[in-house]
Design an enzyme around this catalytic site. Structure first.
Site, short mmCIF file in Angstrom:
data_model
loop_
_atom_site.label_atom_id
_atom_site.label_comp_id
_atom_site.label_asym_id
_atom_site.label_seq_id
_atom_site.Cartn_x
_atom_site.Cartn_y
_atom_site.Cartn_z
N ASP A 1 6.57 -4.14 1.40
CA ASP A 1 5.49 -3.20 1.06
C ASP A 1 5.18 -2.27 2.23
O ASP A 1 4.53 -1.24 2.06
CB ASP A 1 4.20 -3.99 0.76
CG ASP A 1 3.90 -4.09 -0.73
OD1 ASP A 1 4.26 -3.15 -1.46
OD2 ASP A 1 3.31 -5.10 -1.13
N GLN B 1 0.65 -8.75 -4.69
CA GLN B 1 0.07 -7.61 -5.42
C GLN B 1 -1.41 -7.46 -5.06
O GLN B 1 -2.17 -8.42 -5.08
CB GLN B 1 0.25 -7.82 -6.94
CG GLN B 1 -0.17 -6.64 -7.79
CD GLN B 1 0.68 -5.37 -7.57
OE1 GLN B 1 1.86 -5.45 -7.26
NE2 GLN B 1 0.07 -4.22 -7.74
N LYS C 1 8.04 -4.64 -11.91
CA LYS C 1 8.83 -4.82 -10.68
C LYS C 1 9.85 -5.96 -10.87
O LYS C 1 11.00 -5.86 -10.43
CB LYS C 1 7.90 -5.12 -9.49
CG LYS C 1 7.05 -3.91 -9.07
CD LYS C 1 5.95 -4.31 -8.07
CE LYS C 1 5.02 -3.14 -7.78
NZ LYS C 1 3.86 -3.50 -6.94
N1 GUN Z 1 -1.38 -2.34 -5.54
C1 GUN Z 1 -1.26 -1.02 -5.82
N2 GUN Z 1 -0.14 -0.52 -5.27
C2 GUN Z 1 0.47 -1.54 -4.62
C3 GUN Z 1 1.67 -1.64 -3.87
O1 GUN Z 1 2.42 -0.67 -3.66
N3 GUN Z 1 1.96 -2.88 -3.38
C4 GUN Z 1 1.14 -3.95 -3.58
N4 GUN Z 1 1.48 -5.11 -3.03
N5 GUN Z 1 0.01 -3.89 -4.27
C5 GUN Z 1 -0.32 -2.68 -4.79
#
Ligand code: GUN
Length: 301
Positions: free
Chosen positions: A129, A106, A62
């Site tokens: 998110d 995350q 990311k």
């Molecule tokens: N863990 C797995 N998928 C995601 C996501 O789309 N965002 C976040 N913050 N954590 C994750």
């Protein structure tokens, strides 16, 4: 497979890598124009707690997407031992940081931290998110909100491949807050007009739902779960699974596989997303899109 059947099979593949590159190129272009006109770039803050190898890879990818398209980004890596209060304090500093338009913590977080409390400490206007209850509530009500990036990526793939959803039977396998619930809520909105069934571990006769589906969205985290005998001819399959399974033939000792048994489903289905290269890259592209939207709302308000 001979060359003719191989060609037919290739046409069935929904290329998430290609579409994500297009989405990111569009965003890059827009950012470049904004920055040339003297504006600051969009900014995204990542918070990574602990040493989970998959989470580390996701955050790295990311962050790379941010630098590729001209976003400012910052990654805070915190030890497993961090307290909930310290984590929330860090989120508060990003909530108040004028260079930051989006905050991504995350998941999953270590067990001693209350994930929901952490999500709710993010200013919902920077919740790129789309996990804050303000955004999930708006999504359910059909009000403009940040849409969680994976479901958003799925709808973008459906649109760009002209896959009709109106009046179609969609079966979602999995009821997570990150994928299952939001994609089901999105697809029943008037924009998509699908009839949606949500299946989970306690669903009786799950096969009757998958056999009835025009579109199947598999998001359960169980490698190769959906088999060819569970689907009807011409179904569209969206595989959200990213499972690490042991593989002695891979140099790192594991390979990534989806929730769909690709081999047994390929021939029968109309279209299918591969793993890797399907939904995964779209999640990152739509995170960039959400961050750009947040930025525009902030700088133009
Ligand atoms: N863990 C797995 N998928 C995601 C996501 O789309 N965002 C976040 N913050 N954590 C994750």
């Amino acid at each position: 497979m001979n060359s003719v059947t191989e060609n037919i099979s290739l046409k069935k593949i929904i290329d998430g890598k290609l579409i994500s590159s297009k989405v990111k190129a569009e965003i890059k272009e827009e950012v470049s124009e904004l920055v040339q006109s003297g504006k600051r770039p969009p900014g995204l803050a990542f918070i990574l707690v602990g040493e989970d190898p998959a989470s580390k890879v996701y955050v790295k990818n990311k962050g790379k997407a941010c630098s590729d398209i001209g976003f400012y980004s910052v990654t805070e890596k915190l030890p497993d031992s961090i307290s909930e209060e310290e984590l929330i304090n860090l989120i508060q500093t990003f909530n108040n940081d004028e260079k930051i338009d989006g905050i991504l913590v995350q998941l999953p977080l270590p067990k001693h931290i209350n994930e929901q409390r952490v999500i709710e400490s993010i200013n919902y206007k920077k919740d790129v998110d789309g996990f804050h209850p303000e955004n999930t509530g708006r999504l359910v009500s059909g009000i403009k909100s940040f849409i969680p990036c994976t479901p958003y990526g799925i709808t973008e793939l459906l649109k760009r491949y002209n896959i009709e959803t109106s009046g179609k039977n969609v079966t979602v396998i999995g009821r997570s807050n990150i994928v299952g619930k939001p994609i089901a809520n999105l697809l029943i909105q008037k924009e998509y007009n699908a009839t949606v069934s949500i299946c989970h571990s306690k669903t009786k006769d799950l096969k009757s739902y998958t056999l009835n589906a025009d579109i199947i969205i598999a998001a359960i985290g169980s490698p190769d779960f959906l088999k060819g005998d569970m689907i009807k001819e011409d179904v569209v399959i969206i595989d959200v699974g990213i499972n690490r399974v042991e593989s002695s033939s891979s140099p790192n000792g594991y390979k990534i596989t989806g929730d769909v048994d690709f081999e047994s489903c390929l021939e029968k289905c109309k279209m299918i997303t591969p793993v890797p290269g399907g939904v995964g890259p779209m999640t990152i592209a739509m995170l960039m899109k959400n961050t750009l939207d947040s930025y525009k709302k902030i700088i133009y308000s």
